[in-house]
Design a protein around this motif. Sequence first.
Motif, PDB file in Angstrom:
ATOM      1  N   GLU A 180      42.706   7.254  38.434  1.00 34.83           N
ATOM      2  CA  GLU A 180      41.324   7.026  38.014  1.00 34.83           C
ATOM      3  C   GLU A 180      40.791   8.310  37.398  1.00 34.83           C
ATOM      4  O   GLU A 180      41.282   9.410  37.693  1.00 34.83           O
ATOM      5  N   PHE A 181      39.817   8.149  36.502  1.00 33.47           N
ATOM      6  CA  PHE A 181      39.219   9.318  35.877  1.00 33.47           C
ATOM      7  C   PHE A 181      37.706   9.246  36.027  1.00 33.47           C
ATOM      8  O   PHE A 181      37.105   8.172  35.988  1.00 33.47           O
ATOM      9  N   GLN A 182      37.116  10.397  36.219  1.00 34.40           N
ATOM     10  CA  GLN A 182      35.682  10.512  36.420  1.00 34.40           C
ATOM     11  C   GLN A 182      34.998  10.719  35.076  1.00 34.40           C
ATOM     12  O   GLN A 182      35.465  11.468  34.232  1.00 34.40           O
ATOM     13  N   VAL A 183      33.873  10.019  34.884  1.00 31.53           N
ATOM     14  CA  VAL A 183      33.107  10.126  33.650  1.00 31.53           C
ATOM     15  C   VAL A 183      31.697  10.580  33.974  1.00 31.53           C
ATOM     16  O   VAL A 183      31.217  10.437  35.101  1.00 31.53           O
ATOM     17  N   THR A 184      31.046  11.112  32.968  1.00 30.93           N
ATOM     18  CA  THR A 184      29.648  11.520  33.093  1.00 30.93           C
ATOM     19  C   THR A 184      28.764  10.337  32.772  1.00 30.93           C
ATOM     20  O   THR A 184      28.841   9.769  31.681  1.00 30.93           O
ATOM     21  N   GLY A 185      27.907   9.949  33.684  1.00 29.53           N
ATOM     22  CA  GLY A 185      27.096   8.759  33.487  1.00 29.53           C
ATOM     23  C   GLY A 185      27.887   7.517  33.830  1.00 29.53           C
ATOM     24  O   GLY A 185      28.770   7.532  34.701  1.00 29.53           O
ATOM     25  N   GLY A 194      27.077   9.280  25.625  1.00 34.91           N
ATOM     26  CA  GLY A 194      27.880   9.666  24.476  1.00 34.91           C
ATOM     27  C   GLY A 194      29.282   9.097  24.528  1.00 34.91           C
ATOM     28  O   GLY A 194      29.484   7.946  24.939  1.00 34.91           O
ATOM     29  N   LEU A 195      30.253   9.898  24.120  1.00 29.71           N
ATOM     30  CA  LEU A 195      31.650   9.492  24.057  1.00 29.71           C
ATOM     31  C   LEU A 195      32.519  10.461  24.842  1.00 29.71           C
ATOM     32  O   LEU A 195      32.160  11.639  25.008  1.00 29.71           O
ATOM     33  N   ALA A 196      33.666   9.973  25.280  1.00 32.68           N
ATOM     34  CA  ALA A 196      34.645  10.815  25.967  1.00 32.68           C
ATOM     35  C   ALA A 196      36.036  10.302  25.629  1.00 32.68           C
ATOM     36  O   ALA A 196      36.242   9.096  25.440  1.00 32.68           O
ATOM     37  N   LYS A 205      47.798   7.634  22.118  1.00 33.95           N
ATOM     38  CA  LYS A 205      47.925   8.175  23.472  1.00 33.95           C
ATOM     39  C   LYS A 205      46.587   8.558  24.071  1.00 33.95           C
ATOM     40  O   LYS A 205      46.539   9.319  25.046  1.00 33.95           O
ATOM     41  N   TYR A 206      45.497   8.023  23.526  1.00 30.58           N
ATOM     42  CA  TYR A 206      44.167   8.369  24.015  1.00 30.58           C
ATOM     43  C   TYR A 206      43.393   7.107  24.391  1.00 30.58           C
ATOM     44  O   TYR A 206      43.587   6.030  23.817  1.00 30.58           O
ATOM     45  N   ILE A 207      42.511   7.279  25.375  1.00 27.60           N
ATOM     46  CA  ILE A 207      41.562   6.251  25.781  1.00 27.60           C
ATOM     47  C   ILE A 207      40.168   6.774  25.458  1.00 27.60           C
ATOM     48  O   ILE A 207      39.753   7.817  25.970  1.00 27.60           O
ATOM     49  N   PHE A 208      39.444   6.057  24.616  1.00 26.11           N
ATOM     50  CA  PHE A 208      38.091   6.442  24.232  1.00 26.11           C
ATOM     51  C   PHE A 208      37.113   5.578  25.024  1.00 26.11           C
ATOM     52  O   PHE A 208      37.211   4.349  25.018  1.00 26.11           O
ATOM     53  N   VAL A 209      36.177   6.239  25.683  1.00 27.31           N
ATOM     54  CA  VAL A 209      35.232   5.569  26.575  1.00 27.31           C
ATOM     55  C   VAL A 209      33.825   5.784  26.047  1.00 27.31           C
ATOM     56  O   VAL A 209      33.429   6.922  25.748  1.00 27.31           O
ATOM     57  N   GLY A 210      33.080   4.679  25.901  1.00 26.20           N
ATOM     58  CA  GLY A 210      31.677   4.754  25.536  1.00 26.20           C
ATOM     59  C   GLY A 210      30.816   4.899  26.778  1.00 26.20           C
ATOM     60  O   GLY A 210      30.859   4.054  27.675  1.00 26.20           O
ATOM     61  N   CYS A 225      45.335  10.736  32.464  1.00 23.56           N
ATOM     62  CA  CYS A 225      43.910  10.396  32.615  1.00 23.56           C
ATOM     63  C   CYS A 225      43.023  11.636  32.706  1.00 23.56           C
ATOM     64  O   CYS A 225      41.998  11.625  33.399  1.00 23.56           O
ATOM     65  N   THR A 226      43.384  12.682  32.030  1.00 24.49           N
ATOM     66  CA  THR A 226      42.543  13.880  32.004  1.00 24.49           C
ATOM     67  C   THR A 226      41.656  13.848  30.767  1.00 24.49           C
ATOM     68  O   THR A 226      42.057  13.406  29.694  1.00 24.49           O
ATOM     69  N   GLU A 227      40.443  14.346  30.938  1.00 23.42           N
ATOM     70  CA  GLU A 227      39.493  14.371  29.842  1.00 23.42           C
ATOM     71  C   GLU A 227      39.851  15.511  28.885  1.00 23.42           C
ATOM     72  O   GLU A 227      40.032  16.656  29.299  1.00 23.42           O
ATOM     73  N   VAL A 228      39.929  15.177  27.592  1.00 21.65           N
ATOM     74  CA  VAL A 228      40.287  16.175  26.584  1.00 21.65           C
ATOM     75  C   VAL A 228      39.103  16.548  25.714  1.00 21.65           C
ATOM     76  O   VAL A 228      39.083  17.641  25.127  1.00 21.65           O
ATOM     77  N   CYS A 229      38.111  15.647  25.600  1.00 20.79           N
ATOM     78  CA  CYS A 229      36.965  15.953  24.740  1.00 20.79           C
ATOM     79  C   CYS A 229      35.817  15.027  25.092  1.00 20.79           C
ATOM     80  O   CYS A 229      36.035  13.905  25.575  1.00 20.79           O
TER      81      CYS A 229
END
Length: 453
Positions: A82-87, A106-108, A97-102, A115-119
């Motif tokens: 699992e990965f933690q998101v802001t909001g 904003g975006l992540a 190879k990326y998962i983009f989350v709305g 499952c590490t946050e890169v941007c």
Amino acid sequence: RKHPLEIPPPSEEEDWLKDDEEDFFLQDPDRKRDALPQPFRMVNKLVMTVFENAMEIIERREMLREAQKLKIQPTKFFPTAEFQVTGSANCLAVSGKYIFVGLSVGLAAFKVSDCTEVCAWDAVKTEICAIHASDLGNECHVLLAVDEMGLVWLFCFHKENFLLIKILNEMEDISKRSTSVEVVLSPGGDYAGVLLQGKCRNTVYNTKAWLEVYRLPKDSWLNEMEKNPGAAEACRERRSSWTSAVQNSSISHSDAKLSLPVLLLQVKPPKPITGSSFKSPLDALKKVDDGSMLGLGYNHLIKDSQWEKQEAIFCSTYREYLEAEGEREGKEEIPRHATFHFLLPSRILQVGPEMKVQPDVPAGISVHWDGSHNLCFYLLNRPVKEKVDSDPKPDVVWPCAAPIACSAVSSCSRYLALACEDATITVWDKHLGYPLSVTAILEERFIRSIHFL
């Protein structure tokens, strides 16, 4: 227990014990006859009935349990990471190879492997409600994000950094701003379609809804990224200094120096067919093209008086049915929603020999509006004009017997399925150019969506 306990009937008098009680054990060692006086005999029968019913229930449940064990049990899968998101996360899209989350702020972007946050992009603290992504190759991805205000943000994700290119429906005057209803990104990221509502740009009159099709210069983006590898790092430095008060007009031009998308088409919903203004058949024929294709039905010779007469005859004939259903609307409303699909080259889309066509790049787009009988095809391989035609004529028109309710295109883009309001489903082979099957469902059923499996 679901049902009340039934009281057994009392024993007959002939079954009662007549002899002395001291000789009962010798006469009836197996106790086949009821030797208990009332009301103990009734209590005994009630207890025995409860035990018998309980044993039947137990046996039935054991049989069901054994039958359940013989069935194939589905495999249970549990989350591995699992990965933690802001909001809060509203939507996500996977590209490469990326998962983009709305997010609500904003975006992540996260790596699929660990499952590490890169941007993350949170320059204006806007809530992203929908997101579409496509892999362009060379560690470059194109993203279309729709925020809570209906604005469509076009991003380029390169080397783990978000580069904002343009807000597609940006308007300086907020009162003239349009909102996005639906966004579709073509496979491969060559084109983008945006269905908008509001006030149409570059037009004299307002339109409730229209479709804009953009050509995305992905090849130019890749070349510009290679020539300017420090653009991503510069974008990261600028993004860290932005605040939520930055205006849209300054954002869209200060993020990255990349080529802007080109507006190819601006498709409006079909106007209601009205009475003819032609005085003779020759005037109508002058408006018709070479006659190689069907049109939308505007060039006809039916007068307004004929429409009114036909309407009066219809109302007088079916008056009782119309009164039961309520008053009919006098004027047709302009559709507010359209369904569109990007299509690969096929026999349906006749492209001229002077146009270069790639087999994996969409050559056209199919559009049908709510309540319309026509499926319209527009070619995308057309020259870029300084002023976009706000109401282009379709290159191919497919009229249907009933209004089109929904449509779907297979993942290989070879098959096209149309479902009409008369519960008829037609599957077309676009490569061969003829229908494969026509299926009619019960007339009482209304098809709301259709999908290929």
